[in-house]
Structures are given as C-alpha cells and as structure tokens.
Design a protein around this motif. Structure first.
Motif, PDB file in Angstrom:
ATOM      1  N   THR A   1      -8.141  -0.344  -3.562  1.00 16.42           N
ATOM      2  CA  THR A   1      -9.082  -1.018  -2.622  1.00 16.42           C
ATOM      3  C   THR A   1     -10.351  -1.462  -3.041  1.00 16.42           C
TER       4      THR A   1
ATOM      5  N   ARG B   1     -10.017  -4.357  -4.959  1.00 19.09           N
ATOM      6  CA  ARG B   1      -9.419  -5.633  -4.522  1.00 19.09           C
ATOM      7  C   ARG B   1     -10.821  -6.559  -4.115  1.00 19.09           C
TER       8      ARG B   1
ATOM      9  N   TRP C   1       0.940  -1.336  -0.219  1.00 24.81           N
ATOM     10  CA  TRP C   1      -0.303   0.255  -0.066  1.00 24.81           C
ATOM     11  C   TRP C   1       0.541   1.407   0.297  1.00 24.81           C
TER      12      TRP C   1
END
Length: 149
Positions: free
Chosen positions: A66, A69, A13
C-alpha cells in the motif's frame, strides 16, 4: 490517488496476501528455531507467537504494498519497472528496520548467537527480519501479479 481506466488491471490484493502468508510461513518456520531464543517458551506459547507473527507478516506485506502504491502508483504493483521495484524494496527496508527496532524496544523476543545483528539507536536488531520485510513483500507482489491477464 491516480485514476484508473476501466481496462487497466486491478491490484490482486487477495493474491498478494495469500503469497505473503505462504512465503512468510516458510520463512518464519525456517529461521525461528535457530535465530530466535524461543526454546523455553513451551509448545502453545511458541505456536501462538509463530502464527501471530505470520499473520502480522501478512499485514506488513499489505502495508508495504500500500505504501509503495501511494508513493509510486498502481503500476508499482502491476507491471513494475526498475524505479517501482526500487521503491517497493526501499519501503520494505525502511519498514523492516523500524518494525524490528520497535519489536526490540518493546522486548517482544530475543535472538540466539546465530542471528546476525546491527545496533540502531542503542538496540541490537536482527538482520534476518530486516531482509524478510525488505524482500518478501516484493516477492509476494511479483508472484501474485505474474502472468495475469
């Protein structure tokens, strides 16, 4: 949420955010001077908006990553196949359209005549920011996860 084995690589990240910052900084400074009508803003206001936009862009990069994901799993951000890259680009495209449309509805900025535009739901939105939000999160993920062990 998918479970992860202990030897599966983790999502980097901080690297994604760092590359997102660098790529968006280059993009913003490269195109804002001639695609956005900011010349009468003054130095400090223009500088604050530019750096604020770049920080916001990093948030967008992380948000797109995100959402990707959640939609396609960890693999989409680590060793993406064509399917995962398609999801990543599609999430970025939808985010780009929605965010730029919202920015125009709120009157956050104006374009010069050089900005290629389309009209969505009664508002003229720029294509450059849509391309930016579509491509730069995917590029940030690609560069951040390249050659990792």
């Amino acid at each position: 949420m998918q479970s992860r084995s202990s030897n599966a690589p983790s999502i980097p990240w901080a690297r994604i955010a760092a590359y997102g910052f660098l790529l968006n900084m280059l993009w913003e400074f490269g195109q804002c001077g001639f695609l956005y009508d900011m010349w009468n803003w003054g130095f400090w206001r223009g500088s604050a908006w530019m750096w604020g936009a770049i920080v916001g862009d990093v948030g967008i990069v992380l948000g797109v990553a995100t959402m990707t994901r959640l939609a396609a799993g960890d693999k989409a951000l680590i060793s993406a196949s064509v399917r995962e890259w398609t999801v990543l680009l599609a999430v970025g495209f939808v985010a780009g359209v929605l965010l730029e449309w919202l920015a125009k509805v709120l009157g956050l900025w104006a374009y010069t005549e050089l900005m290629p535009t389309i009209t969505l739901f009664g508002h003229t939105v720029g294509l450059s920011p849509i391309v930016q939000i579509t491509v730069l999160p995917a590029l940030s993920v690609a560069v951040a996860t390249r050659n990792r062990d």
